[in-house]
Design an enzyme around this catalytic site. Structure first.
Site, PDB file in Angstrom:
ATOM      1  N   ASP A   1    -116.874 -70.730  -8.325  1.00  0.00           N
ATOM      2  CA  ASP A   1    -116.308 -70.362  -7.025  1.00  0.00           C
ATOM      3  C   ASP A   1    -114.870 -69.861  -7.204  1.00  0.00           C
ATOM      4  OD1 ASP A   1    -116.134 -70.200  -4.296  1.00  0.00           O
ATOM      5  OD2 ASP A   1    -116.461 -72.325  -3.924  1.00  0.00           O
TER       6      ASP A   1
ATOM      7  N   ASN B   1    -120.802 -77.401  -2.441  1.00  0.00           N
ATOM      8  CA  ASN B   1    -119.546 -77.426  -3.189  1.00  0.00           C
ATOM      9  C   ASN B   1    -119.349 -78.808  -3.786  1.00  0.00           C
ATOM     10  OD1 ASN B   1    -118.065 -74.770  -2.464  1.00  0.00           O
ATOM     11  ND2 ASN B   1    -118.945 -75.487  -0.535  1.00  0.00           N
TER      12      ASN B   1
ATOM     13  N   GLU C   1    -117.394 -63.136  -1.744  1.00  0.00           N
ATOM     14  CA  GLU C   1    -117.263 -63.863  -0.477  1.00  0.00           C
ATOM     15  C   GLU C   1    -116.084 -63.289   0.309  1.00  0.00           C
ATOM     16  OE1 GLU C   1    -116.579 -68.037  -1.076  1.00  0.00           O
ATOM     17  OE2 GLU C   1    -114.653 -67.708  -2.030  1.00  0.00           O
TER      18      GLU C   1
ATOM     19  N   GLU D   1    -124.378 -70.985   2.040  1.00  0.00           N
ATOM     20  CA  GLU D   1    -123.462 -71.973   1.462  1.00  0.00           C
ATOM     21  C   GLU D   1    -123.258 -73.072   2.499  1.00  0.00           C
ATOM     22  OE1 GLU D   1    -119.514 -70.636   0.376  1.00  0.00           O
ATOM     23  OE2 GLU D   1    -118.991 -72.619  -0.391  1.00  0.00           O
TER      24      GLU D   1
ATOM     25  N   GLU E   1    -121.663 -75.160  -6.453  1.00  0.00           N
ATOM     26  CA  GLU E   1    -120.459 -74.335  -6.575  1.00  0.00           C
ATOM     27  C   GLU E   1    -119.293 -75.213  -7.004  1.00  0.00           C
ATOM     28  OE1 GLU E   1    -119.532 -71.865  -3.204  1.00  0.00           O
ATOM     29  OE2 GLU E   1    -121.610 -71.191  -2.986  1.00  0.00           O
TER      30      GLU E   1
HETATM   31  P1  C2E Z   1    -114.925 -72.171  -0.310  1.00  0.00           P
HETATM   32  O1  C2E Z   1    -115.972 -72.896  -1.062  1.00  0.00           O
HETATM   33  O2  C2E Z   1    -114.240 -71.054  -1.002  1.00  0.00           O
HETATM   34  O3  C2E Z   1    -115.612 -71.719   1.023  1.00  0.00           O
HETATM   35  C1  C2E Z   1    -115.344 -70.496   1.662  1.00  0.00           C
HETATM   36  C2  C2E Z   1    -114.387 -70.678   2.802  1.00  0.00           C
HETATM   37  O4  C2E Z   1    -114.084 -69.418   3.373  1.00  0.00           O
HETATM   38  C3  C2E Z   1    -114.946 -71.510   3.951  1.00  0.00           C
HETATM   39  O5  C2E Z   1    -113.858 -72.192   4.555  1.00  0.00           O
HETATM   40  C4  C2E Z   1    -115.498 -70.436   4.888  1.00  0.00           C
HETATM   41  O6  C2E Z   1    -115.591 -70.872   6.232  1.00  0.00           O
HETATM   42  C5  C2E Z   1    -114.464 -69.360   4.730  1.00  0.00           C
HETATM   43  N1  C2E Z   1    -114.978 -68.017   4.953  1.00  0.00           N
HETATM   44  C6  C2E Z   1    -116.231 -67.554   4.728  1.00  0.00           C
HETATM   45  N2  C2E Z   1    -116.318 -66.237   4.985  1.00  0.00           N
HETATM   46  C7  C2E Z   1    -115.091 -65.825   5.367  1.00  0.00           C
HETATM   47  C8  C2E Z   1    -114.546 -64.555   5.767  1.00  0.00           C
HETATM   48  O7  C2E Z   1    -115.228 -63.531   5.805  1.00  0.00           O
HETATM   49  N3  C2E Z   1    -113.229 -64.552   6.085  1.00  0.00           N
HETATM   50  C9  C2E Z   1    -112.444 -65.680   6.030  1.00  0.00           C
HETATM   51  N4  C2E Z   1    -111.166 -65.583   6.365  1.00  0.00           N
HETATM   52  N5  C2E Z   1    -112.937 -66.888   5.646  1.00  0.00           N
HETATM   53  C10 C2E Z   1    -114.235 -66.955   5.339  1.00  0.00           C
HETATM   54  P2  C2E Z   1    -113.962 -73.726   4.907  1.00  0.00           P
HETATM   55  O8  C2E Z   1    -115.314 -74.028   5.443  1.00  0.00           O
HETATM   56  O9  C2E Z   1    -112.755 -74.073   5.721  1.00  0.00           O
HETATM   57  O10 C2E Z   1    -113.881 -74.456   3.489  1.00  0.00           O
HETATM   58  C11 C2E Z   1    -112.706 -74.469   2.734  1.00  0.00           C
HETATM   59  C12 C2E Z   1    -112.947 -75.034   1.372  1.00  0.00           C
HETATM   60  O11 C2E Z   1    -113.264 -76.430   1.433  1.00  0.00           O
HETATM   61  C13 C2E Z   1    -114.148 -74.414   0.672  1.00  0.00           C
HETATM   62  O12 C2E Z   1    -113.770 -73.187   0.149  1.00  0.00           O
HETATM   63  C14 C2E Z   1    -114.470 -75.455  -0.378  1.00  0.00           C
HETATM   64  O13 C2E Z   1    -113.643 -75.332  -1.508  1.00  0.00           O
HETATM   65  C15 C2E Z   1    -114.115 -76.735   0.344  1.00  0.00           C
HETATM   66  N6  C2E Z   1    -115.366 -77.356   0.835  1.00  0.00           N
HETATM   67  C16 C2E Z   1    -116.102 -77.052   1.928  1.00  0.00           C
HETATM   68  N7  C2E Z   1    -117.165 -77.869   2.043  1.00  0.00           N
HETATM   69  C17 C2E Z   1    -117.118 -78.709   0.976  1.00  0.00           C
HETATM   70  C18 C2E Z   1    -117.941 -79.798   0.523  1.00  0.00           C
HETATM   71  O14 C2E Z   1    -118.977 -80.143   1.119  1.00  0.00           O
HETATM   72  N8  C2E Z   1    -117.536 -80.432  -0.619  1.00  0.00           N
HETATM   73  C19 C2E Z   1    -116.426 -80.062  -1.324  1.00  0.00           C
HETATM   74  N9  C2E Z   1    -116.109 -80.721  -2.451  1.00  0.00           N
HETATM   75  N10 C2E Z   1    -115.644 -79.041  -0.943  1.00  0.00           N
HETATM   76  C20 C2E Z   1    -115.982 -78.380   0.204  1.00  0.00           C
HETATM   77 CA    CA Z   2    -114.736 -69.607  -2.481  1.00  0.00          CA
HETATM   78 CA    CA Z   3    -117.719 -72.453  -2.205  1.00  0.00          CA
END
Ligand code: C2E
Ligand code: CA
Ligand code: CA
Length: 411
Positions: free
Chosen positions: A176, A114, A233, A40, A146
């Site tokens: 998602d 995403n 996830e 991802e 996603e």
């Molecule tokens: P998401 O799509 O649900 O992504 C999963 C989030 O959980 C990511 O946080 C990831 O770093 C974190 N994560 C993954 N595995 C674990 C785990 O085992 N434990 C815990 N505690 N966390 C884990 P992140 O990178 O801070 O992203 C937060 C949200 O921001 C994402 O949730 C997504 O909704 C959004 N996002 C991230 N990148 C993009 C993007 O390029 N475009 C858009 N529109 N949204 C994005």
């Molecule tokens: Ca998610």
């Molecule tokens: Ca996601």
């Protein structure tokens, strides 16, 4: 993070222009085979002053100030570059004839991005993806989309057309954060999802109560019933990972496998051999449930025939019932990922009775449509029950074989 208050539109705009927003990649593992199948892509802002800034701190600003659109297009370009490098890597491996042991993780990889509802409503993303596919810059399997359950479900009208358009191009669409919104089965089927990605909160709470375990188990079953892939996830421990395997969840992502990392680190990650556990034990159990469902549809067909037209819902006996065995639920497992079990002799024994059950099912439907007497239908059904029983017995034996080999490979 505490930087949210100091981030301005100007700073973000500059950062987008200067390519300070970069994608990190978090590997996804196929739980059935224990191999990395993709990642991802998650955006990070690498700011000189604040260091690495996480998306939750700046995406709301990007959305509010109308910058999200430009950002998403830039990120799509990054994914395309990454995808091409990954493809070059796996074709180099294939051409050199390197075996998987010497050069691990040579699977074709899929990167998921995403998107927000506004990204889809404007059509620019799907237009760009269409262009990329038409010029052969990417293949449909290289990219997945996603969108969160709550964003999708509260904007069905806004996202519907574009999601269908992407799906028609062969791009897989993942829902998602499944489990945080309020989807009913009915609403879920309004949008063309290929996979349900269980929310990490739901996955983490599995450890706290039996009830939460049941939520995960039924979400996996629901995905299967709807013909979708199940992805978990937030997998942070071996116990959760193994539970998911045992219940037939197909893909997983989380800190237990790896944290998100820069593209260079992801490439290094791929060049090292990993021994992630994988087993089809849960999937074989699901296949026996598929078979029971098939039998139930035949029972429904006879039930409908007995009650007569006008008194039953015609759709109860699904039209898909007379489909080819390869397109049936159990057949798509058997001829798909199931083939990785072909070294087990009991696996080979399943094919013939599985084909026979489907051939009998088709004949049975013809009997019904030709208005055969009830007693004839019942004896045909009794015969099908025998075949189903034999097949279930074989699937159970396969589960035992896999249990013995899982005990060796699962930690
Ligand atoms: P998401 O799509 O649900 O992504 C999963 C989030 O959980 C990511 O946080 C990831 O770093 C974190 N994560 C993954 N595995 C674990 C785990 O085992 N434990 C815990 N505690 N966390 C884990 P992140 O990178 O801070 O992203 C937060 C949200 O921001 C994402 O949730 C997504 O909704 C959004 N996002 C991230 N990148 C993009 C993007 O390029 N475009 C858009 N529109 N949204 C994005
Ligand atoms: Ca998610
Ligand atoms: Ca996601």
């Amino acid at each position: 993070m505490g930087v949210g208050a100091t981030l301005t539109r100007e700073a973000l705009e500059r950062a987008i222009r200067n390519n300070e927003l970069v994608l990190y990649y978090q590997p996804k593992v196929c739980l059935l085979r224990g191999v990395v199948i993709g990642a991802e892509a998650l955006v990070r802002w690498t700011d000189k002053e604040h260091g690495l800034i996480l998306p939750d701190a700046f995406l709301p600003l990007a959305e509010k100030s109308g910058l999200l659109h430009d950002l998403t297009l830039k990120l799509l370009d990054q994914i395309v570059d990454a995808s091409q490098l990954l493809r070059a890597r796996s074709s180099a491996g294939a051409e050199s004839g390197t075996d998987a042991d010497a050069m691990p993780n040579m699977e074709p990889l899929s990167l998921s991005m995403n998107v927000a509802p506004n990204d889809l409503a404007s059509r620019t993303i799907s237009n760009r993806i269409k262009e990329l596919l038409e010029t052969n810059t990417i293949r449909p399997a290289d990219l997945q989309i996603e969108i969160t359950e709550s964003a999708a479900m509260s904007n069905v009208d806004k996202v519907h057309d574009d999601l269908c358009r992407l799906k028609n191009m062969g791009i897989k669409i993942l829902m998602d954060d499944f489990g945080t919104g309020y989807s009913s089965i009915d609403r879920l089927s309004q949008l063309p999802f290929d996979a349900l990605k269980l929310d990490q909160g739901v996955v983490k709470r599995m450890k706290t109560s039996r009830q939460n375990l049941d939520v995960v188990r039924s979400a996996i079953s629901m995905a299967r019933e709807l013909g979708m892939t199940s992805v978990a996830e937030g997998v942070e421990s071996a116990s959760v990972y193994n539970f998911l395997i045992a219940h037939g969840c197909e893909e997983a992502q989380g800190y237990y496998i790896s944290r998100p990392m820069s593209f260079a680190d992801f490439q290094d990650f791929l060049s090292v051999e990993h021994s992630f556990a994988g087993s089809q034990i849960g999937r074989v159990h699901q296949a026996s449930l598929d078979l029971m469902r098939y039998r139930k549809m035949l029972m429904d067909a006879i039930f409908c025939a007995r009650l007569g037209k006008g008194t039953v819902l015609e759709s109860v006996a699904e039209p898909g019932l007379d489909c080819d065995v390869r397109e049936s639920r159990i057949g798509s497992w058997y001829y798909g990922v199931g083939q990785y079990l072909s070294q087990h002799s009991v696996f080979a024994q399943i094919e013939r009775p599985m084909q026979e059950v489907h051939a009998s099912g088709r004949r049975f439907l013809q009997l019904i449509h030709s208005g055969q007497s009830t007693s004839e239908l019942e004896s045909a059904m009794a015969n099908i029950d025998l075949q189903v029983g034999q097949l279930i017995g074989l699937l159970h034996r396969l589960e035992h074989v896999l249990l013995a080999s899982s005990a060796e490979s699962l930690q």
